[in-house]
Design a protein around this motif. Structure first.
Motif, PDB file in Angstrom:
ATOM      1  N   LEU A 149       0.826  -1.210   0.000  1.00 41.69           N
ATOM      2  CA  LEU A 149       0.000   0.000   0.000  1.00 41.69           C
ATOM      3  C   LEU A 149       0.861   1.261   0.000  1.00 41.69           C
ATOM      4  N   LYS A 150       1.970   1.214   0.750  1.00 44.65           N
ATOM      5  CA  LYS A 150       2.858   2.378   0.810  1.00 44.65           C
ATOM      6  C   LYS A 150       3.465   2.644  -0.571  1.00 44.65           C
ATOM      7  N   GLU A 151       3.836   1.570  -1.259  1.00 50.00           N
ATOM      8  CA  GLU A 151       4.392   1.733  -2.604  1.00 50.00           C
ATOM      9  C   GLU A 151       3.358   2.359  -3.537  1.00 50.00           C
ATOM     10  N   GLN A 152       2.102   1.883  -3.431  1.00 52.35           N
ATOM     11  CA  GLN A 152       1.037   2.434  -4.273  1.00 52.35           C
ATOM     12  C   GLN A 152       0.790   3.898  -3.938  1.00 52.35           C
ATOM     13  N   THR A 153       0.782   4.211  -2.627  1.00 48.37           N
ATOM     14  CA  THR A 153       0.549   5.593  -2.190  1.00 48.37           C
ATOM     15  C   THR A 153       1.663   6.512  -2.664  1.00 48.37           C
ATOM     16  N   ASP A 154       2.912   6.059  -2.511  1.00 47.79           N
ATOM     17  CA  ASP A 154       4.054   6.871  -2.941  1.00 47.79           C
ATOM     18  C   ASP A 154       4.030   7.098  -4.451  1.00 47.79           C
ATOM     19  N   ALA A 155       3.653   6.045  -5.193  1.00 54.38           N
ATOM     20  CA  ALA A 155       3.590   6.166  -6.652  1.00 54.38           C
ATOM     21  C   ALA A 155       2.534   7.195  -7.062  1.00 54.38           C
ATOM     22  N   LEU A 156       1.362   7.126  -6.400  1.00 58.63           N
ATOM     23  CA  LEU A 156       0.295   8.094  -6.696  1.00 58.63           C
ATOM     24  C   LEU A 156       0.722   9.508  -6.316  1.00 58.63           C
ATOM     25  N   LYS A 157       1.369   9.613  -5.154  1.00 61.73           N
ATOM     26  CA  LYS A 157       1.821  10.931  -4.687  1.00 61.73           C
ATOM     27  C   LYS A 157       2.824  11.537  -5.668  1.00 61.73           C
ATOM     28  N   ASN A 158       3.737  10.698  -6.165  1.00 60.66           N
ATOM     29  CA  ASN A 158       4.725  11.181  -7.126  1.00 60.66           C
ATOM     30  C   ASN A 158       4.070  11.615  -8.433  1.00 60.66           C
ATOM     31  N   ARG A 159       3.050  10.846  -8.853  1.00 59.74           N
ATOM     32  CA  ARG A 159       2.337  11.208 -10.079  1.00 59.74           C
ATOM     33  C   ARG A 159       1.640  12.558  -9.928  1.00 59.74           C
ATOM     34  N   VAL A 160       1.023  12.766  -8.752  1.00 60.66           N
ATOM     35  CA  VAL A 160       0.333  14.042  -8.492  1.00 60.66           C
ATOM     36  C   VAL A 160       1.331  15.194  -8.497  1.00 60.66           C
ATOM     37  N   GLN A 161       2.474  14.996  -7.803  1.00 60.97           N
ATOM     38  CA  GLN A 161       3.476  16.058  -7.725  1.00 60.97           C
ATOM     39  C   GLN A 161       4.083  16.354  -9.091  1.00 60.97           C
ATOM     40  N   THR A 162       4.303  15.301  -9.883  1.00 62.11           N
ATOM     41  CA  THR A 162       4.856  15.496 -11.230  1.00 62.11           C
ATOM     42  C   THR A 162       3.899  16.310 -12.093  1.00 62.11           C
ATOM     43  N   LYS A 163       2.610  15.985 -11.981  1.00 60.47           N
ATOM     44  CA  LYS A 163       1.603  16.713 -12.758  1.00 60.47           C
ATOM     45  C   LYS A 163       1.538  18.169 -12.315  1.00 60.47           C
ATOM     46  N   GLN A 164       1.573  18.397 -10.986  1.00 57.57           N
ATOM     47  CA  GLN A 164       1.534  19.773 -10.469  1.00 57.57           C
ATOM     48  C   GLN A 164       2.764  20.554 -10.927  1.00 57.57           C
ATOM     49  N   LEU A 165       3.923  19.876 -10.919  1.00 56.79           N
ATOM     50  CA  LEU A 165       5.166  20.524 -11.337  1.00 56.79           C
ATOM     51  C   LEU A 165       5.094  20.938 -12.809  1.00 56.79           C
ATOM     52  N   GLU A 166       4.525  20.064 -13.630  1.00 62.48           N
ATOM     53  CA  GLU A 166       4.363  20.380 -15.049  1.00 62.48           C
ATOM     54  C   GLU A 166       3.444  21.584 -15.228  1.00 62.48           C
ATOM     55  N   GLU A 167       2.380  21.646 -14.414  1.00 61.09           N
ATOM     56  CA  GLU A 167       1.421  22.753 -14.520  1.00 61.09           C
ATOM     57  C   GLU A 167       2.054  24.085 -14.144  1.00 61.09           C
ATOM     58  N   ILE A 168       2.797  24.115 -13.013  1.00 53.00           N
ATOM     59  CA  ILE A 168       3.377  25.396 -12.589  1.00 53.00           C
ATOM     60  C   ILE A 168       4.525  25.805 -13.515  1.00 53.00           C
ATOM     61  N   THR A 169       5.208  24.831 -14.115  1.00 50.96           N
ATOM     62  CA  THR A 169       6.255  25.157 -15.090  1.00 50.96           C
ATOM     63  C   THR A 169       5.646  25.843 -16.309  1.00 50.96           C
ATOM     64  N   GLU A 170       4.511  25.328 -16.762  1.00 47.91           N
ATOM     65  CA  GLU A 170       3.816  25.939 -17.893  1.00 47.91           C
ATOM     66  C   GLU A 170       3.327  27.342 -17.552  1.00 47.91           C
ATOM     67  N   LEU A 171       2.839  27.527 -16.301  1.00 46.43           N
ATOM     68  CA  LEU A 171       2.378  28.851 -15.875  1.00 46.43           C
ATOM     69  C   LEU A 171       3.540  29.843 -15.879  1.00 46.43           C
ATOM     70  N   ALA A 172       4.714  29.395 -15.447  1.00 52.43           N
ATOM     71  CA  ALA A 172       5.896  30.259 -15.428  1.00 52.43           C
ATOM     72  C   ALA A 172       6.301  30.646 -16.853  1.00 52.43           C
ATOM     73  N   LYS A 173       6.243  29.675 -17.745  1.00 56.62           N
ATOM     74  CA  LYS A 173       6.620  29.948 -19.134  1.00 56.62           C
ATOM     75  C   LYS A 173       5.677  30.959 -19.786  1.00 56.62           C
TER      76      LYS A 173
END
Length: 260
Positions: A149-173
């Motif tokens: 479960l921890k592996e699944q949670t960490d994987a989901l958390k990383n996916r969410v953070q990666t998506k958020q990072l992509e969004e704020i990078t686009e906003l900066a650009k």
């Protein structure tokens, strides 16, 4: 269920089963409706430790994972793990209570004659041995389950953070005015640490620091903010002074390590 009077717990189970079924046949709309209905019943009756509520959370996590809604999937998976923890504690408490009750019952039935003592000791050892084996197996199984479960949670958390990072990078650009707000949501501690060093930093300076945190080069910052390259270099120099960053420290490394 619709035609007969059923208890809330039974209704919760029915809605969970419907949601589980619809999820398996990829009818996400009906699955979401049924599972949300199960949650409503749980909230209304306040059956916090219902045997089915953790399964509802898990089903919702799987549903939103299929729909690529990582934030919701992570949220429900986290709730599922919390309910699992409560269930584990309840199981251990029940097992200990059963063992204690058995020992007490044997003790009360015995007249404590000399001949009864070996039997009592033998029974006690047997109960404790069986309980010990059961507990070890249960702990081993729970550890394995929680690791998964921890592996699944960490994987989901990383996916969410990666998506958020992509969004704020686009906003900066795009030099979007909402960039700093979204950046704060992803890196709340970063802004707090900057303001600890210098509470007088302006939003424009915080925005500039955020872009350096994202490792934008001077040329990129100049292009995105429509200023000259020399102006960006001057801003870097002023930020060094405002934050007391020594000249020998790379400014990008400073921001990278600020919240570690």
């Amino acid at each position: 269920m619709m035609n007969q009077k059923t208890t809330d717990v039974e209704s919760l189970w029915v809605y969970y089963t419907m949601g589980y079924y619809y999820n398996k046949v990829n009818n996400s709309e009906q699955a979401e409706k049924a599972l949300k209905k199960a949650l409503e019943i749980n909230i209304k009756t306040r059956h916090t430790y219902s045997s089915h509520i953790k399964d509802v959370y898990k089903a919702l996590a799987e549903l939103y994972k299929k729909k690529n809604e990582g934030g919701k999937a992570y949220s429900y998976l986290k709730k599922y793990m919390e309910e699992e923890g409560r269930s584990d504690a309840s199981r251990f408490a029940a097992m200990n209570k059963a063992t204690e009750d058995f020992m007490l019952e044997v003790k009360q039935e015995s007249d404590w004659h000399k001949n009864d003592l070996p039997l009592f000791i033998a029974l006690s050892i047997s109960v404790l041995t069986i309980s010990g084996v059961y507990v070890r197996k249960m702990i081993s199984g729970l550890k394995q389950k929680k690791n998964t479960l921890k592996e699944q949670t960490d994987a989901l958390k990383n996916r969410v953070q990666t998506k958020q990072l992509e969004e704020i990078t686009e906003l900066a650009k795009r030099n979007d005015s909402s960039f700093l707000l979204k950046f704060k949501e992803l890196y709340p501690d970063f802004i707090k640490e900057l303001l600890k060093i210098n509470p007088d930093l302006e939003n424009s300076e915080l925005t500039f620091c955020a872009m350096l945190k994202l490792r934008f080069s001077s040329k990129e910052i100049a292009d995105y903010t429509f200023v000259q390259h020399r102006s960006v270099q001057q801003k870097k120099y002023r930020i060094r002074k405002r934050l007391n960053i020594p000249g020998e420290i790379d400014i990008y490394d400073f921001f990278e390590n600020l919240t570690e």
